[in-house]
Design an enzyme around this catalytic site. Structure first.
Site, PDB file in Angstrom:
ATOM      1  N   LEU A 212       0.818  -1.209   0.000  1.00  0.00           N
ATOM      2  CA  LEU A 212       0.000   0.000   0.000  1.00  0.00           C
ATOM      3  C   LEU A 212       0.853   1.261   0.000  1.00  0.00           C
ATOM      4  O   LEU A 212       0.402   2.328  -0.399  1.00  0.00           O
ATOM      5  CB  LEU A 212      -0.932   0.021   1.228  1.00  0.00           C
ATOM      6  CG  LEU A 212      -1.919  -1.139   1.345  1.00  0.00           C
ATOM      7  CD1 LEU A 212      -2.667  -1.072   2.667  1.00  0.00           C
ATOM      8  CD2 LEU A 212      -2.918  -1.112   0.179  1.00  0.00           C
ATOM      9  N   GLN A 216       8.855   6.423   6.505  1.00  0.00           N
ATOM     10  CA  GLN A 216       9.929   6.377   7.489  1.00  0.00           C
ATOM     11  C   GLN A 216       9.766   5.238   8.481  1.00  0.00           C
ATOM     12  O   GLN A 216      10.732   4.814   9.106  1.00  0.00           O
ATOM     13  CB  GLN A 216      10.035   7.719   8.240  1.00  0.00           C
ATOM     14  CG  GLN A 216       8.960   7.998   9.264  1.00  0.00           C
ATOM     15  CD  GLN A 216       7.710   8.616   8.633  1.00  0.00           C
ATOM     16  OE1 GLN A 216       7.560   8.625   7.414  1.00  0.00           O
ATOM     17  NE2 GLN A 216       6.822   9.108   9.459  1.00  0.00           N
ATOM     18  N   PHE A 217       8.551   4.716   8.625  1.00  0.00           N
ATOM     19  CA  PHE A 217       8.325   3.657   9.603  1.00  0.00           C
ATOM     20  C   PHE A 217       8.466   2.257   9.007  1.00  0.00           C
ATOM     21  O   PHE A 217       8.615   1.288   9.725  1.00  0.00           O
ATOM     22  CB  PHE A 217       6.925   3.788  10.224  1.00  0.00           C
ATOM     23  CG  PHE A 217       6.715   5.065  10.982  1.00  0.00           C
ATOM     24  CD1 PHE A 217       7.761   5.660  11.676  1.00  0.00           C
ATOM     25  CD2 PHE A 217       5.475   5.677  11.000  1.00  0.00           C
ATOM     26  CE1 PHE A 217       7.572   6.837  12.382  1.00  0.00           C
ATOM     27  CE2 PHE A 217       5.280   6.851  11.707  1.00  0.00           C
ATOM     28  CZ  PHE A 217       6.335   7.435  12.395  1.00  0.00           C
ATOM     29  N   GLY A 218       8.381   2.136   7.692  1.00  0.00           N
ATOM     30  CA  GLY A 218       8.467   0.813   7.082  1.00  0.00           C
ATOM     31  C   GLY A 218       7.502   0.669   5.931  1.00  0.00           C
ATOM     32  O   GLY A 218       6.885   1.633   5.478  1.00  0.00           O
ATOM     33  N   LYS A 234       1.742  -2.945   8.885  1.00  0.00           N
ATOM     34  CA  LYS A 234       2.925  -2.090   8.797  1.00  0.00           C
ATOM     35  C   LYS A 234       4.125  -2.914   9.249  1.00  0.00           C
ATOM     36  O   LYS A 234       4.231  -3.280  10.421  1.00  0.00           O
ATOM     37  CB  LYS A 234       2.744  -0.853   9.684  1.00  0.00           C
ATOM     38  CG  LYS A 234       3.755   0.252   9.412  1.00  0.00           C
ATOM     39  CD  LYS A 234       3.540   1.442  10.327  1.00  0.00           C
ATOM     40  CE  LYS A 234       2.233   2.140  10.096  1.00  0.00           C
ATOM     41  NZ  LYS A 234       2.182   2.910   8.854  1.00  0.00           N
ATOM     42  N   ASP A 327       3.745  13.273  15.783  1.00  0.00           N
ATOM     43  CA  ASP A 327       4.048  13.286  14.347  1.00  0.00           C
ATOM     44  C   ASP A 327       2.775  13.503  13.534  1.00  0.00           C
ATOM     45  O   ASP A 327       2.519  12.819  12.545  1.00  0.00           O
ATOM     46  CB  ASP A 327       4.730  11.976  13.950  1.00  0.00           C
ATOM     47  CG  ASP A 327       5.405  12.065  12.574  1.00  0.00           C
ATOM     48  OD1 ASP A 327       5.514  13.185  12.052  1.00  0.00           O
ATOM     49  OD2 ASP A 327       5.804  11.022  12.041  1.00  0.00           O
ATOM     50  N   ARG A 331       0.308  13.205   6.001  1.00  0.00           N
ATOM     51  CA  ARG A 331       0.833  11.896   5.588  1.00  0.00           C
ATOM     52  C   ARG A 331       0.504  10.810   6.615  1.00  0.00           C
ATOM     53  O   ARG A 331       0.510   9.626   6.296  1.00  0.00           O
ATOM     54  CB  ARG A 331       2.353  11.981   5.386  1.00  0.00           C
ATOM     55  CG  ARG A 331       3.117  12.260   6.659  1.00  0.00           C
ATOM     56  CD  ARG A 331       4.618  12.414   6.479  1.00  0.00           C
ATOM     57  NE  ARG A 331       5.208  12.860   7.736  1.00  0.00           N
ATOM     58  CZ  ARG A 331       5.299  14.129   8.103  1.00  0.00           C
ATOM     59  NH1 ARG A 331       4.842  15.077   7.302  1.00  0.00           N
ATOM     60  NH2 ARG A 331       5.829  14.468   9.268  1.00  0.00           N
ATOM     61  N   ASN A 332       0.226  11.209   7.852  1.00  0.00           N
ATOM     62  CA  ASN A 332      -0.068  10.251   8.916  1.00  0.00           C
ATOM     63  C   ASN A 332      -1.549  10.220   9.289  1.00  0.00           C
ATOM     64  O   ASN A 332      -1.914   9.829  10.395  1.00  0.00           O
ATOM     65  CB  ASN A 332       0.783  10.544  10.153  1.00  0.00           C
ATOM     66  CG  ASN A 332       2.231  10.138   9.944  1.00  0.00           C
ATOM     67  OD1 ASN A 332       2.508   9.209   9.182  1.00  0.00           O
ATOM     68  ND2 ASN A 332       3.149  10.839  10.578  1.00  0.00           N
ATOM     69  N   ASP A 345      -0.850   6.273  13.250  1.00  0.00           N
ATOM     70  CA  ASP A 345       0.538   6.313  13.732  1.00  0.00           C
ATOM     71  C   ASP A 345       0.736   7.154  14.989  1.00  0.00           C
ATOM     72  O   ASP A 345       1.818   7.685  15.221  1.00  0.00           O
ATOM     73  CB  ASP A 345       1.489   6.813  12.638  1.00  0.00           C
ATOM     74  CG  ASP A 345       1.619   5.815  11.500  1.00  0.00           C
ATOM     75  OD1 ASP A 345       1.353   4.623  11.730  1.00  0.00           O
ATOM     76  OD2 ASP A 345       1.971   6.221  10.389  1.00  0.00           O
TER      77      ASP A 345
END
Length: 467
Positions: A212, A216-218, A234, A327, A331-332, A345
């Protein structure tokens, strides 16, 4: 009277009191029991509550005497005059989602009733083709007698009576009420975890599908749990997470539940990677959604404001539970069915090591969304989230533009510390920008709370909302 006889009378009184206080609930949504100890819910059926001491999972008894756990947000206490029994009542559904449903139905007089931002009040959303196809919104008001009305001349004792009356008489409305949307009006809500007391997910029960996205987290992939429940998985980059700390935190995070927070179902280890399993959101990140649909969304300021309010609602819940996101950005946030927007997130940045998010002192934060106290002293709080929320609102009203343009992180730090703030977006109404700018007060204590922000933004939308 003997002491034994007195005790017997007291016991009988207590027993009667207990039996008279039996709590009965009605299932608003179906729920299929999966794990041992759960109980299947059938929509519309009544259940007796056995234990409601836990916030998200209650123990109930069905008409056959079977006892098990059910998600508490799937039921409502039985009460006379409850609106939930009517298919035209959609509860806290957003203005935006109501419009999507009614326009999709595309039939004159199609309508729903939703909760208004004013507590205890309601709004009627009505589709009409008069002049051009559009949705009109009307406040259902009350008079001094406690009667409900859309036109003062036609006040009635209950909301049900009012709806019945306007099904036969337009009486000031664009058209009389004719039908509710035939498409599914309400989305089945998520549960806090996939079952009661379940936050560790067996990797063998999780199948991975298409990718998907990544960040930065994976890497994030769509998945299926036990072959039929859609989830997002994730997969954290190896060596980027403090695993033990996060797994402890995940137990807490599965208990956070709100219509505008992406639900964390649990964690598992798959392919030697820690995987975070959440609800699946069909349209992906809010940032990509805004950019992809800029032409359609840019002129629709009420839709953009509604998106902002949805995010604010989720953040107000985190604030209430003393939880800091760290954060918050477009985007989150994720977009689901019916343009529902949810915050994702939350709290994850604390456990991820990434150069872009790490200051010289070792703390992690995104520079362009950070307030002075984070840039200078890495002091995080709900008020630093409020600053980031103001930047997120700017992202929404610019349909995904980059804050501060091409300025480098060092230049942004200098601008912010000098008191410079983001300019008003081209299509953003001034009253919305005033609220946005209040998020960027230099001192954290001078910034509003999320609760206050939500109130102010809903008040603006309400003024736009009513025809």
């Amino acid at each position: 009277m003997s002491l034994l006889h007195m005790r017997r009378i007291c016991f009988i009184k207590r027993f009667k009191m207990k039996t008279n206080n039996v709590k009965t609930v009605i299932a608003l949504y179906p729920f299929q029991a999966i794990e041992e100890g759960d109980l299947t819910l059938i929509k519309g059926e009544e259940y007796e509550v056995v234990d409601d001491s836990r916030e998200h999972w209650w123990q109930v008894k069905n008409k056959f005497g079977e006892i098990g756990y059910i998600p508490s947000n799937y039921v409502e206490e039985k009460s006379p005059g409850g609106l939930r029994q009517h298919n035209w009542y959609v509860g806290d559904m957003s203005r935006q989602r109501c419009e999507v449903l009614l326009k999709r139905e595309n039939k004159e007089g199609s309508f729903v009733v939703r909760n208004s931002s004013s507590k205890g009040m309601f709004t009627l959303s009505l589709f009409t083709r008069i002049s051009q196809p559009h949705v009109k919104h009307y406040h259902i008001k009350t008079n001094a007698k406690g009667e409900y009305y859309l036109s003062e001349k036609h006040a009635l004792a209950t909301v049900e009576d009012l709806i019945y009356y306007h099904k036969h008489n337009s009486a000031g409305l664009a058209t009389r009420l004719k039908q509710t949307p035939s498409c599914q009006v309400t989305c089945i809500p998520t549960t806090a975890g996939l079952s009661h007391d379940k936050w560790e997910i067996d990797a063998s029960e999780l199948s991975l599908l298409e990718e998907l996205g990544s960040g930065q987290f994976g890497v994030v992939r769509k998945g299926k749990w036990r072959g039929h429940i859609d989830v997002a998985v994730k997969m954290m980059k190896e060596g980027t997470m403090s695993e033990d700390d996060f797994i402890d935190e995940a137990k807490v995070m599965t208990k956070l539940q709100h219509p505008h927070l992406v639900q964390l179902y649990g964690v598992c280890n798959k392919h030697r990677l820690i995987c975070i399993v959440t609800e699946y959101m069909k349209h992906g990140s809010l940032l990509k959604y805004l950019r992809k649909n800029e032409t359609r969304l840019s002129p629709k300021t009420s839709v953009l404001l509604d998106m902002s309010i949805q995010v604010c609602s989720g953040m107000a819940y985190l604030e209430q539970h003393n939880y800091i996101h760290r954060d918050l950005a477009a985007r989150n946030c994720l977009v689901g069915e019916g343009s529902v927007v949810k915050v994702a997130d939350f709290g994850l940045a604390r456990y991820v090591i990434d150069d872009e998010y790490t200051s010289s002192g070792g703390a992690k934060f995104p520079i362009k969304w950070a307030p002075p106290e984070v840039l200078g002293y890495t002091r995080f709080s709900s008020k630093s989230d409020v600053w980031a929320y103001g930047v997120l609102m700017w992202e929404i009203f610019t349909c995904g533009k980059v804050p501060y343009g091409r300025a480098s992180n060092a230049e942004v730090v200098e601008q912010v510390q000098r008191g410079q703030r983001l300019d008003v977006p081209r299509t953003c109404p001034w009253e919305v920008y005033v609220v946005m700018k209040s998020c960027w007060e230099e001192l954290p204590e001078n910034r509003p709370s999320f609760r206050a922000l939500k109130y102010e933004l809903e008040k603006i939308l309400e003024e736009w909302d009513i025809s």
